[in-house]
Structures are given as C-alpha cells and as structure tokens.
Design a protein around this motif. Structure first.
Motif, short mmCIF file in Angstrom:
data_model
loop_
_atom_site.label_atom_id
_atom_site.label_comp_id
_atom_site.label_asym_id
_atom_site.label_seq_id
_atom_site.Cartn_x
_atom_site.Cartn_y
_atom_site.Cartn_z
N VAL A 146 -15.66 -1.52 58.18
CA VAL A 146 -14.44 -0.64 58.31
C VAL A 146 -14.96 0.58 57.17
CG1 VAL A 146 -12.16 -0.09 57.09
CG2 VAL A 146 -12.72 -2.14 58.67
N THR A 147 -15.48 0.16 55.94
CA THR A 147 -15.88 1.32 55.12
C THR A 147 -16.84 2.04 55.60
OG1 THR A 147 -15.62 -0.42 53.36
CG2 THR A 147 -16.97 1.23 52.70
N THR A 148 -18.23 1.54 56.08
CA THR A 148 -19.00 2.10 56.93
C THR A 148 -18.67 3.12 57.88
OG1 THR A 148 -20.51 0.51 56.71
CG2 THR A 148 -21.40 2.13 57.97
N ARG A 149 -17.59 2.62 58.59
CA ARG A 149 -17.32 3.56 59.66
C ARG A 149 -16.44 4.73 59.36
NH1 ARG A 149 -14.87 0.69 64.59
NH2 ARG A 149 -15.42 2.69 65.63
N VAL A 150 -15.47 4.33 58.30
CA VAL A 150 -14.63 5.40 57.87
C VAL A 150 -15.53 6.47 57.29
CG1 VAL A 150 -12.89 6.13 56.11
CG2 VAL A 150 -12.71 3.96 57.79
N GLN A 151 -16.51 5.98 56.37
CA GLN A 151 -17.44 6.94 55.75
C GLN A 151 -18.13 7.90 56.74
OE1 GLN A 151 -19.74 4.14 53.31
NE2 GLN A 151 -18.91 4.80 51.41
N ALA A 152 -18.67 7.26 57.67
CA ALA A 152 -19.30 8.18 58.66
C ALA A 152 -18.34 9.11 59.17
CB ALA A 152 -19.78 7.09 59.90
N PHE A 153 -17.28 8.53 59.74
CA PHE A 153 -16.29 9.61 60.14
C PHE A 153 -15.90 10.85 59.12
CE2 PHE A 153 -13.23 10.97 63.03
CZ PHE A 153 -11.83 11.00 62.31
N LEU A 154 -15.70 10.49 57.88
CA LEU A 154 -15.81 11.44 56.93
C LEU A 154 -16.76 12.47 56.75
CD1 LEU A 154 -13.87 9.53 54.05
CD2 LEU A 154 -12.80 11.03 55.57
N GLU A 155 -18.06 11.88 57.19
CA GLU A 155 -19.11 12.77 57.02
C GLU A 155 -19.23 13.90 58.33
OE1 GLU A 155 -21.93 9.71 54.87
OE2 GLU A 155 -22.56 10.36 56.80
N GLU A 156 -18.69 13.33 59.30
CA GLU A 156 -18.48 14.10 60.68
C GLU A 156 -17.45 15.09 60.22
OE1 GLU A 156 -18.88 10.67 64.23
OE2 GLU A 156 -17.93 12.34 64.40
N LEU A 157 -16.37 14.91 59.60
CA LEU A 157 -15.32 15.95 59.61
C LEU A 157 -15.94 16.85 58.45
CD1 LEU A 157 -12.30 13.53 59.07
CD2 LEU A 157 -12.84 14.91 60.98
N ALA A 158 -16.46 16.28 57.70
CA ALA A 158 -17.26 17.20 56.57
C ALA A 158 -18.06 18.22 57.22
CB ALA A 158 -18.03 16.57 55.19
N GLU A 159 -19.09 17.63 58.25
CA GLU A 159 -19.86 18.59 59.04
C GLU A 159 -19.26 19.32 59.98
OE1 GLU A 159 -23.19 18.76 59.20
OE2 GLU A 159 -23.14 20.09 60.74
N ARG A 160 -17.95 19.05 60.30
CA ARG A 160 -17.20 19.70 61.37
C ARG A 160 -16.53 20.85 60.40
NH1 ARG A 160 -13.37 19.37 65.90
NH2 ARG A 160 -11.46 20.01 65.08
N ARG A 161 -16.27 20.64 59.21
CA ARG A 161 -15.77 21.70 58.48
C ARG A 161 -16.62 22.85 58.50
NH1 ARG A 161 -12.91 17.66 55.66
NH2 ARG A 161 -14.67 17.20 54.20
N ARG A 162 -17.91 22.39 58.29
CA ARG A 162 -18.91 23.44 58.20
C ARG A 162 -19.44 24.10 59.29
NH1 ARG A 162 -20.75 19.37 54.44
NH2 ARG A 162 -22.08 18.17 56.12
N SER A 163 -19.25 23.41 60.52
CA SER A 163 -19.45 24.05 61.76
C SER A 163 -18.36 23.58 62.62
CB SER A 163 -21.09 23.80 62.15
OG SER A 163 -21.18 22.44 62.44
#
Lengths: 460, 393
Positions: B369-386
């Motif tokens: 769960v932790t890994t997947r949520v972290q990966a999702f948050l990284e995607e969101l961060a990337e999305r915020r950038r582009s």
C-alpha cells in the motif's frame, strides 16, 4: 472495434452442421463412439478442440441414439435464435441482451432477438476453448476484476472483442448474485444501452411476487419505448403456451430422478435450461424437451437407466462446469450418473393464459423459481431445503459441491452445506473451481479430485 | 498528534467494540440493536426505544473461527465481524438487523443462525437494488415489517410522534456530521480523515443524543483548532467498508490529506436528511424514511444509480480542490470490482488521477500500500509540474 461477430457466425455454422448430421443419429452415434471418442474423449488438445466440446455435450458416445436424435431439435432452436440475432445485427435492427437466468417470453412479445452475454463463454467452448478463455483474458486486461464471475466477464470480453452485437437494451436481475448487479452496470457503461435491472425479491411470498410481477409490467413499458414498437400480447401468449408445454416435459423428466436406475441424462436438462434463456417460445425447443421426455419415460417404463451399469448416483450441487462435460467421463469410468444440479430440475408451472395479468403473474413465479435464481436469491434455506429434499427422494450416493469461485454467496455456505450432508450421511466432495475457466482448476484436476473422492469413499 | 481531549476520548471509544455509554443505556433499559449498513434506518430503531449500534470488526486480528463457515474467497470484512461474534464480542446485543447489502454479508445472517449465536432477535431487512417508485413501496413495506418486529422486541410502541422525534434526532446528528466533515476540505484543513473515521466509529456505538452532544462539542473545539500542516496532496478517499483508522493514518503519513470521503462509514451515512413535516402521518413518515434511505448517496449495490455516483465523485473532486482519488476495494468484493472499473473509465475521461488499492480488512500500512501510494503521489507531483492525464492502479 471491428464488428466481426465471428463467434456467433461459427456457432451458427456449428448448429447448422449438427442439425444436418443429427438427421442420421445412428451414424453420428457410431462416428462419435468409434472414431471421435478415441481421440477426443479424454483430453482437450489443439487438434480436437473444435469438435470435442460438442461431442461431450452430446454424450461423448455414451448416450442412447434416441437422445442424440432429440438434440437435433436443440441445435435447431439454437440455430433459429442465432440466425435471428445475426440478421438483426447485420441490419442494425434492435436486439436485446438478457441475463442468463431470465427467459424470453416477453421478448417474444416484441419479436426481438436476444443473446445472453452470460452464456457466450459457455457457448464458445463448443467451438474453441482458446477463444473462450481469450474473452476472459480480454476482460481482465481491460480492468474487470479477476474475482468477478466469469460468465459476465466473458460476455464483456466478447463485446470488447467485437463478437457480441451492441444491444438496444439490456435486461438483468439483481439475483443470482452481486457479480450480475455489478457487471451489468459495467455493460451499460460500455455499450451505452440502458439496463433494466429487475430487482429480484429476497423471499417468495405474495408481496414479493407481486413486486416482481409489477416490475415485469414496467419492463414491458420500458421496452415499448426503447424498441419503439408495441408489445404483442397475442405473440406473448403463444410463447407462454409453448413455455407451459416445454416446462411440463422438463418437470416430468426431472421427477424421474427418483427412479433407480436414472432414466435420463442430465446434459439434456442442462441444455434445456440454456434454451429457456435463448429460445423459450420456439417449437423446436419444445420438441427437444418432448423427445427427451419420451426417451426417458420409455426407459423408466422398461426399468432401464440412461447408462448401461449405474453404480454411483451423484448430486451435483451447484451450476455445472461449462468448459467441459464431466458427466460422460463419470459415466464411462465409474458408471456414475449425475441426477441433477442447480439448473436441471424444473418446478412444475402452468402459467394461466386466461388474461394478461395472469400471464404476467405466472411468469413472475416462473422467473423466481427458475434454476439458479431459485436457490441463490434468498436465505440459505433455499439452497439447503431443496438439497435435503433431493437427498431424501433421489437416493444419491454422494454429493459434489463445485463451489464456483464467482458464487461468493455459495462459497460462504461451506459449513451449512457440509452439515446438511453430514446429517444425511452423504459423502461430499468440496471442489473449488471456476465453472467457466479452466485456468482455475483444469478438467484433469477436477477429474482427479472426483476419482480420488469416489475411490476413497468406497464408491468405486 | 491530537491536541483535542475529546478527539482522544472518541478515539479510545472507536478502538473498542462497545462503549461505556452503550452499556449504560442497556442497563437503563434500552435494548441494543446492531446493524450493518447505511441502508438500515436507524430512526426506526431509536423510535422503538432501542439504541442502534453499527457492527464493526474493530480489534479483530483473526478469522480462524469464521473460516469454518466462510471460504477463503469471501470478503474479510464479514469474516472478521463474524469471527468477533463467534468469540463472544457482541454479547451486549439484544437484536441484530442483517440485510442484503452484498453476497458475503447476507450469508452472515445464515451463518449466524446456523451457529446458534445470540441474540434471539435476528431480523433480515430486504433493501431493493434499484431506486424506483416500485422499489420505494417495497422498501416501505419492509421497513414497516422491521418496525413491527422491533416493537415486539422492545415492548415500546412506535408512534408518529416518537418516529418524528427520532427523525429529528438523527437529522441533527447528520447535520453535525456534515459540519464536522466540512473541516476536512478547508483550504487549510482542521481535521484528518483518520480522526473523522474514529469519530464515526465512536458516534455509531452510542445513543444518538450522546453522539450529537459529542459532535456539537467537538465541532466547537475544532473550529478554534489551528490548521493542520499543509499536506503534499489533497485527495478524495472512496470505497466500501473502510473503518480502520490506522489504515487511513498510514496513507496520511505519506503526505496525503483526504478532503472528502465516499465510503460506507462516511458521507453515505449523513449526506441527506429525512423530510418529516409536522402533521405527517405514520405512513408518510415511513415513506419519508424509505425515500431518504433508498435515495441517499448510493453504493454500487444500487444497480441503476452509477451515473449519479460518478457525477458525485467528479463534483466532490472539483468542490474540494482535490488532485485525485484513492479508491479502495476489498479483495473478493464483486460490487467494488465493477465500481472501481467505472471509476477508472470515467475519471480518465475527465482527467482526474485515480489510484485503486485492493486490500483485505485489517491490512494496514503494508509495504504494498505504501509503495503504491508513494508512486501515485510522485505521479501527482509530476503532473503538477507538467499537466498530463494519468490513471494508476
């Protein structure tokens, strides 16, 4: 997606071939028994895949010729259903999807063809087990949860593959199970066709039946609007009259299961159940039932069983496996006859055709007692009371509880069923299979389990 | 860290199967009636002089007893609850209302009877699977049957007056919950979802008047609470039976703030009130109860309402300035299997990021769960950038 409907075309061709060849049932019987059986009875291979399922479905060479002859009318009914469906698809005329535990009478009243997405995987196995599994994989890769029932999953996969025509409307019901409730919403989303979800009552009292019957009335109004054509009560009545006759034969056959030896083959009753969904008002379906009844009655009167030496009487308590037919192997290897299962026993109904209201009320009752819905829509007693009655009256030697992985409500009854059988002293085999998916438990694994069970309980 | 005494008190109650207040009510002559789901009308229970108690698996760490009855392919939520029942954790119950919420839970009624478990009063409420006029009438009938059964249990008549009073009490509680829930979505939130889940657990194990008193006090306290630290990401939390506050905490610890929920123990329970005008007859009131409970924010068991559910999720994301949705599905849950598929398809069309988590009851803070949520948050961060549409599962 390209609208190929290739599987439906292949099923039609297969039906046509069977209709033609079963004009000579003795020849087919000999062909099956002496030529096909050695290469197709035991194993599913790339070379026999297209032939094997149909061969096993029609007894695998173990049946009397008269039952093969009856099956000509089964394929005739199927052929007519598929022809109407493909013509409608080709002409972009309305057609309807129906959930598999519903029957066609109302649709006959509209003269609209139908197909059951739940049945498409089971039907596709008769052409190619690879194609059927491919539908399941397609749906799963598209995002359908693996634990959903493979019946609806396969239907979705077939649609995504272009092998099911887009419907004008979809009719479903809230029981037997959650998988239907859930995946018919998905089907509505994917096809854009509105789903009319019949809310199956939990109980079968007068209020419940009235509620369901009123929903059928609203369904008719919905379909009139959706299909843009009026409901033809005369046509509906003809279909109901046909159903009454069809069902009366099937009821009589089922009751013969009390006889030792058992005079009928359960595969015929299973096929008839599928025709309830696809071809209820079809005279060919009624003729199929009539011939099955005549054959069984003759054997009953003569004290003969459907197999030569009946040694084991089996209750299959669940829906049967659809990716293969286990019954011919059980018959040949062990002299085991399958007496009935969830879908093979038909209660006695005669729908009163004297008025529109009586027909709808009677149809509601017939729906509620239709095989699989009847056991699965209410409390556990609907499963165990019927089971106990069969144990008491049908002289079984054992029970096989398939525990289909998609049936979560049945899976939650492990102890209840075990205790029912223990009280009766009935040896019980608890399988764990997906009745539509050999990836879960293969044909060989199922056979090995059954063989071990028979041997370890002194039945073989 | 909680800086509110009352939140700590509610958290303690939430972590236990029952509460002191519940047992006091019982000692004072008010029977305790358990129920499972947001489709059971609590007002009827209260009007009959009983205390509604929402069943829970809190504290359960095993299903060994239940697994004799259920199979490994059944949902762990009813298995844990039934396990607690077999272990005697619910001996304070005077009655229990089951329903056909899902295939796994409806069989708990059968297994409960088969096991011969107390209490003697076991009632099965049939809830329709569709929202139609016919279904509403059927539901009115079934609620009326429930009312009659409860009256026999408690010996307390349900009158139009007592039902109207109960409706008012539960409406008040729902309003207070809505006000509390609103703190989640503030630009600078003042309440965590894990805290809210604990509040829900606590307030569904005490009499309604006690729950409302606590909620009123809590709302006042939180109003003056400093804002929480700004989260890395604002998300909507969706799913079914999510009552493990520790699990929600584990997600929050990764920098997620859940600004709204769409879970069984959340908004579905309090989104709308019952309209009970003065002078309404008993029949009118029962119909009003049935209407509210049938038409509240639905769960995927309601087969003709998925478009409204999808619209609700989209609107909630927009209204709360959320970046995306975490949707959870219990393993072997067929209803949420289809529902999360619909979320995927629909949210992708609307460019709303979605993470679907599948888990079992009680599986908190797993590495997966932790890994997947972290990966999702990284995607969101990337999305915020582009800005680019993503769906993760």
């Amino acid at each position: 997606m390209t609208k190929t409907l290739s599987v439906l075309h292949q099923l039609l061709k297969k039906s046509e071939r069977m209709v033609s060849s079963l004009q000579y049932p003795r020849l087919v019987h000999a062909f099956f028994k002496y030529l096909v059986s050695p290469i197709a009875f035991d194993r599913d291979t790339r070379f026999n895949r297209g032939l094997r399922f149909g061969f096993l479905r029609t007894g695998g060479g173990t049946w009397p010729v008269a039952d093969l002859k009856a099956f000509r009318h089964y394929y005739e009914a199927l052929q007519q259903n598929l022809e109407a469906l493909l013509v409608a698809a080709q002409r972009d005329e309305p057609l309807v999807w129906t959930e598999w535990a519903l029957t066609r009478e109302i649709l006959d009243g509209f003269g609209v063809p139908s197909v059951s997405p739940d049945l498409i995987v089971a039907m596709t196995y008769s052409i190619s087990s690879e194609a059927a599994v491919a539908y399941l994989e397609k749906a799963e890769h598209y995002g359908i949860a693996t634990e959903d029932c493979s019946s609806q999953k396969g239907g979705i996969g077939a649609f995504l593959s272009g092998d099911l025509p887009r419907p004008a409307a979809i009719i479903a019901a809230s029981h037997p199970c959650d998988s239907g409730v859930s995946l018919y919403q998905v089907m509505e989303y994917l096809t854009g066709a509105p789903v009319w979800m019949l809310d199956t009552p939990y109980y079968r009292n007068a209020d419940s039946l009235r509620y369901y019957a009123n929903q059928l009335r609203e369904l008719i109004a919905f379909l009139e609007q959706r299909l843009e054509r009026p409901f033809d009560w005369a046509r509906f009545k003809r279909s109901v009259v046909e159903f009454n006759t069809f069902n009366s034969y099937l009821y009589e056959i089922g009751q013969m299961g009390r006889a030792v030896p058992c005079p009928y083959s359960v595969e015929g009753l299973r096929a008839a159940w599928a025709l309830r969904s696809l071809a209820t008002g079809c005279p060919a379906a009624t003729e199929f039932a009539r011939q099955l009844y005549r054959n069984a009655k003759q054997r009953l009167d003569e004290g003969r069983g459907v197999i030569d030496k009946e040694r084991i009487r089996v209750l299959w308590w669940d829906v049967p496996v659809t990716f293969t037919e286990i019954a011919p192997w059980m018959a040949r290897e062990f002299g085991a006859v399958c007496l009935t299962d969830f879908i093979s026993l038909n209660p006695h109904f005669h729908i009163d055709t004297s008025s529109e209201n009586t027909m709808i009320d009677g149809l509601a009752l017939a729906h509620m007692y239709h095989g699989m819905r009847r056991q699965c829509h209410g409390p556990a007693e609907y499963v165990t009371d019927e089971l106990q009655a069969l144990i008491d009256e049908f002289s079984p030697d054992c029970l096989i509880f398939a525990r289909h992985s998609g049936c979560k409500h049945l899976r939650a009854m492990d102890k209840i069923i075990a205790d029912t059988c223990e009280r009766s002293g009935l040896p019980t085999l608890f399988l764990s299979v997906d009745i539509f998916d050999p990836r879960d438990a293969s044909e060989n694994e199922i056979k090995e389990s059954i063989a071990r069970f028979f041997h370890s309980n002194g039945l073989a | 860290m909680n800086d509110l005494g009352s939140l700590d008190r509610l958290a303690a109650i939430a972590s236990a199967t029952s509460s002191e207040q519940l047992l006091q009510a019982r000692a004072a002559g008010r029977p305790i009636v358990g129920y499972f789901c947001s489709y059971v009308p609590e007002e009827i229970i209260t009007a009959a002089g009983a205390v509604p108690y929402r069943m829970r698996g809190v504290g359960s760490d095993s299903t060994a007893l239940a697994d004799v009855f259920f199979s490994p392919k059944n949902c762990t939520v009813p298995r844990h609850i039934f396990n607690k029942a077999l272990a005697g954790d619910f001996c304070f119950l005077d009655g229990l209302i089951f329903l056909n919420s899902c295939d796994h839970t409806r069989r708990m009624y059968d297994n409960w009877r088969h096991a011969g478990l107390a209490p003697a009063f076991l009632h099965f409420l049939v809830v329709p699977h569709v929202i139609t006029d016919l279904a509403r009438e059927a539901y009115v009938n079934d609620i009326t049957t429930l009312a009659h059964a409860l009256v026999k249990l408690t010996g307390t008549s349900i009158t139009a007056r007592s039902l109207r009073t109960a409706i008012a009490q539960h409406n008040e509680k729902r309003e207070l919950l809505r006000r509390l829930h609103a703190f989640l979505a503030l630009p600078r939130p003042k309440l965590r979802m894990s805290e809210f889940v604990r509040v829900m657990l606590a307030t569904t194990s005490v009499p309604v008047e006690k729950a409302s008193a606590w909620l009123s006090s809590l709302t006042s306290e939180i109003t003056t609470r400093p804002a929480l630290p700004e989260p890395a990401s604002r998300l909507v939390l969706a799913g079914g039976c999510m009552e493990e506050a520790e699990h929600v905490e584990s997600i929050e610890s990764l920098g997620v703030h859940a600004v709204a929920d769409y879970i069984c123990l959340g908004q579905r329970t309090f989104d709308t009130d019952i309209d009970a005008p003065a002078g309404a007859t008993m029949e009118d009131l029962l119909r009003a109860v049935a209407t509210r409970y049938l038409e509240h924010l639905s769960c995927p068991r309601m087969a003709n309402d998925f478009r409204r559910r999808l619209q609700h999720i989209r609107e909630t994301v927009a209204a709360t300035d959320a970046e995306g949705v975490i949707a959870e599905k219990m393993t072997f849950c067929l209803l949420f299997g289809g529902e999360t598929f619909l979320y995927r398809e629909e949210l992708r069309k609307h460019d709303i990021p979605l993470l679907v988590l599948e888990r079992e009851y009680g599986s908190n803070a797993t590495g997966q769960v932790t890994t997947r949520v972290q990966a999702f948050l990284e995607e969101l961060a990337e999305r915020r950038r582009s800005v680019s549409p993503r769906v993760a599962s």
